[in-house]
Scaffold this motif. Structure first.
Motif, PDB file in Angstrom:
ATOM      1  N   ARG A  85       0.906  -1.153   0.114  1.00 21.62           N
ATOM      2  CA  ARG A  85      -0.001   0.022  -0.023  1.00 21.62           C
ATOM      3  C   ARG A  85       0.740   1.247   0.021  1.00 21.62           C
ATOM      4  NH1 ARG A  85      -4.417  -1.792   4.466  1.00 21.62           N
ATOM      5  NH2 ARG A  85      -5.733  -3.178   3.030  1.00 21.62           N
ATOM      6  N   SER A  87       0.499   4.018   1.516  1.00 19.15           N
ATOM      7  CA  SER A  87       0.516   4.391   2.868  1.00 19.15           C
ATOM      8  C   SER A  87       1.850   4.009   3.626  1.00 19.15           C
ATOM      9  CB  SER A  87      -0.909   4.214   3.472  1.00 19.15           C
ATOM     10  OG  SER A  87      -0.952   2.738   3.849  1.00 19.15           O
ATOM     11  N   LYS A  89       1.338   0.891   4.988  1.00 19.96           N
ATOM     12  CA  LYS A  89       0.925  -0.217   6.012  1.00 19.96           C
ATOM     13  C   LYS A  89       0.565  -1.296   5.156  1.00 19.96           C
ATOM     14  CE  LYS A  89      -1.233   3.244   9.132  1.00 19.96           C
ATOM     15  NZ  LYS A  89      -2.424   3.774   9.812  1.00 19.96           N
ATOM     16  N   HIS A  90       1.456  -2.203   4.896  1.00 20.74           N
ATOM     17  CA  HIS A  90       1.383  -3.426   4.049  1.00 20.74           C
ATOM     18  C   HIS A  90       0.605  -4.342   4.962  1.00 20.74           C
ATOM     19  CE1 HIS A  90       4.139  -1.275   1.764  1.00 20.74           C
ATOM     20  NE2 HIS A  90       5.318  -1.634   2.220  1.00 20.74           N
ATOM     21  N   VAL A  91      -0.226  -5.438   4.244  1.00 16.57           N
ATOM     22  CA  VAL A  91      -0.861  -6.304   5.146  1.00 16.57           C
ATOM     23  C   VAL A  91      -0.918  -7.548   4.047  1.00 16.57           C
ATOM     24  CG1 VAL A  91      -2.810  -5.680   3.561  1.00 16.57           C
ATOM     25  CG2 VAL A  91      -3.132  -6.717   5.841  1.00 16.57           C
TER      26      VAL A  91
END
Length: 130
Positions: A85, A87, A89-91
């Motif tokens: 991402r 932002s 904030k990888h998931v």
């Protein structure tokens, strides 16, 4: 291409895996016997989902979704990839890793054949979707 996709691409030549150890066979059977695990496999068959998306899609509490994801991952029925991402904030996202499972009982004992899915095509033009 993520590590998981590379692993799947490497495994593509040997798309069918035969599982013969009692522990491995039991792990796959336990996962497939679980209604919630089957629901997760169905939900992730067409698209990769995060744990939160799986929880919502399958109507499971988060803690249950994570436990079932771990069970499926341990049985090599689910793959984990990283959703990047902008932002930062990888998931993790999860995808069904199998097409077919066949159980055979013969002279040499119980064998489980698992046909793994083809690796998903990644949109290399836009790796930062979101």
């Amino acid at each position: 291409m993520s590590q998981s996709q590379m692993a799947r691409a490497t495994r593509q030549d040997d798309a069918e895996e035969t599982v013969t150890t009692t522990e491995s066979v039991q792990g796959v059977l336990d996962a497939l016997d679980d209604e919630e695990c089957r629901a997760i496999l169905e939900a992730t068959k067409q698209e990769s989902l995060t744990a939160a998306e799986i929880s919502e899609e399958c109507d499971l509490p988060s803690s249950t979704a994570y436990r079932k994801i771990d069970l499926l991952d341990d049985a090599d029925l689910l793959t984990e990839e990283l959703r990047i991402r902008r932002s930062g904030k990888h998931v993790s996202e999860y995808a069904c890793a199998i097409d077919d499972v066949t159980l055979s009982v013969g002279d040499s004992g119980v064998e489980l054949s698992v046909s793994h899915t083809e690796p998903a095509v990644t949109d290399l033009a836009n790796p930062f979707a979101d």
